[in-house]
Write an enzyme that holds these catalytic residues in place. Structure first.
Site, PDB file in Angstrom:
ATOM      1  N   GLU A   1       0.823  -1.207   0.000  1.00  0.00           N
ATOM      2  CA  GLU A   1       0.000   0.000   0.000  1.00  0.00           C
ATOM      3  C   GLU A   1       0.861   1.264   0.000  1.00  0.00           C
ATOM      4  O   GLU A   1       0.497   2.267  -0.632  1.00  0.00           O
ATOM      5  CB  GLU A   1      -0.938  -0.006   1.208  1.00  0.00           C
ATOM      6  CG  GLU A   1      -1.871  -1.213   1.296  1.00  0.00           C
ATOM      7  CD  GLU A   1      -2.809  -1.330   0.099  1.00  0.00           C
ATOM      8  OE1 GLU A   1      -2.935  -0.356  -0.670  1.00  0.00           O
ATOM      9  OE2 GLU A   1      -3.420  -2.397  -0.062  1.00  0.00           O
TER      10      GLU A   1
ATOM     11  N   HIS B   1       1.825   2.068  -3.527  1.00  0.00           N
ATOM     12  CA  HIS B   1       0.710   2.714  -4.240  1.00  0.00           C
ATOM     13  C   HIS B   1       0.706   4.215  -3.943  1.00  0.00           C
ATOM     14  O   HIS B   1       0.588   5.046  -4.849  1.00  0.00           O
ATOM     15  CB  HIS B   1      -0.626   2.116  -3.799  1.00  0.00           C
ATOM     16  CG  HIS B   1      -0.960   0.802  -4.414  1.00  0.00           C
ATOM     17  ND1 HIS B   1      -0.774   0.525  -5.755  1.00  0.00           N
ATOM     18  CD2 HIS B   1      -1.513  -0.321  -3.879  1.00  0.00           C
ATOM     19  CE1 HIS B   1      -1.178  -0.701  -6.019  1.00  0.00           C
ATOM     20  NE2 HIS B   1      -1.615  -1.236  -4.899  1.00  0.00           N
TER      21      HIS B   1
END
Length: 212
Positions: free
Chosen positions: A28, A31
């Protein structure tokens, strides 16, 4: 497997949990970093540009990962209109997550290789268990997220190729029904014993362990 670890070997269970947190957090975080580097500050403004697991863990998804071996993290938000590359920007943000898992898996494999050559650790050693879990979890997370089914990262890459207006209906269908298609696929694949995912994961894991 996770529940069995909790009752039979609590330390291995702790290693499993830490490996999950590392895999989710790096996935994450990348990202968020990719979105930020491409010109969108949405993830940064929402506190997602961090490796702190607390920022990325979805409680229900995390508990599902721990106890049944399948779950999810908290999706990283981004505004595609702010990205530097309008067509491929979302694809680059999406690919950053699996790429991070690839790097962590590769690093785990390298450390395992060095340990196998230089140190005679017993098979039940906790460090070896952690590295093996970290390798497996990151490979599975990477491969699974590359499937071209929304909301998985692979769908953003697919949509980059389907950017022409003539594919609008197909994109809309996949975006609105993709999550249901994914859930049905996982249920049918597992409960009917089709085993597409297990065979895919198994083939890639065996290939990787050939180098370890």
């Amino acid at each position: 497997m996770p529940l069995a670890l909790l009752t039979q070997n609590p330390l291995s269970f702790v290693a499993w949990v830490i490996a999950i947190l590392v895999a989710l957090s790096t996935h994450e975080f990348m990202h968020a970093l990719a979105g930020t580097l491409l010109g969108d500050s949405t993830a940064k403004n929402q506190g997602r540009l961090t490796l702190n697991p607390i920022a990325h863990v979805d409680l229900i998804g995390f508990l599902a990962l721990i106890f049944i071996g399948f779950g999810w993290g908290k999706p990283v938000p981004f505004n595609p209109h702010n990205l530097r590359y309008k067509r491929w920007g979302p694809s680059l943000v999406a690919l950053a997550g699996p790429s991070a898992n690839f790097v962590v898996a590769l690093s785990s494999m390298a450390v395992l290789k060095v340990l196998n050559i230089t140190v005679a650790l017993p098979p039940g050693n906790l460090l070896l268990q952690f590295l093996h879990l970290l390798l497996l979890i990151n490979i599975i997370l990477m491969v699974f997220n590359l499937l071209p089914i929304p909301p998985l990262d692979g769908s953003k890459v697919l949509f980059g190729f389907l950017s022409s207006p003539r594919y609008n209906n197909l994109r809309y269908t996949l975006e609105t029904r993709g999550p249901m298609i994914l859930i049905l696929f996982i249920i049918l694949d597992g409960f009917l014993g089709i085993g597409i995912l297990s065979r895919l994961f198994g083939w890639i894991i065996n290939f990787v362990y050939g180098f370890v």
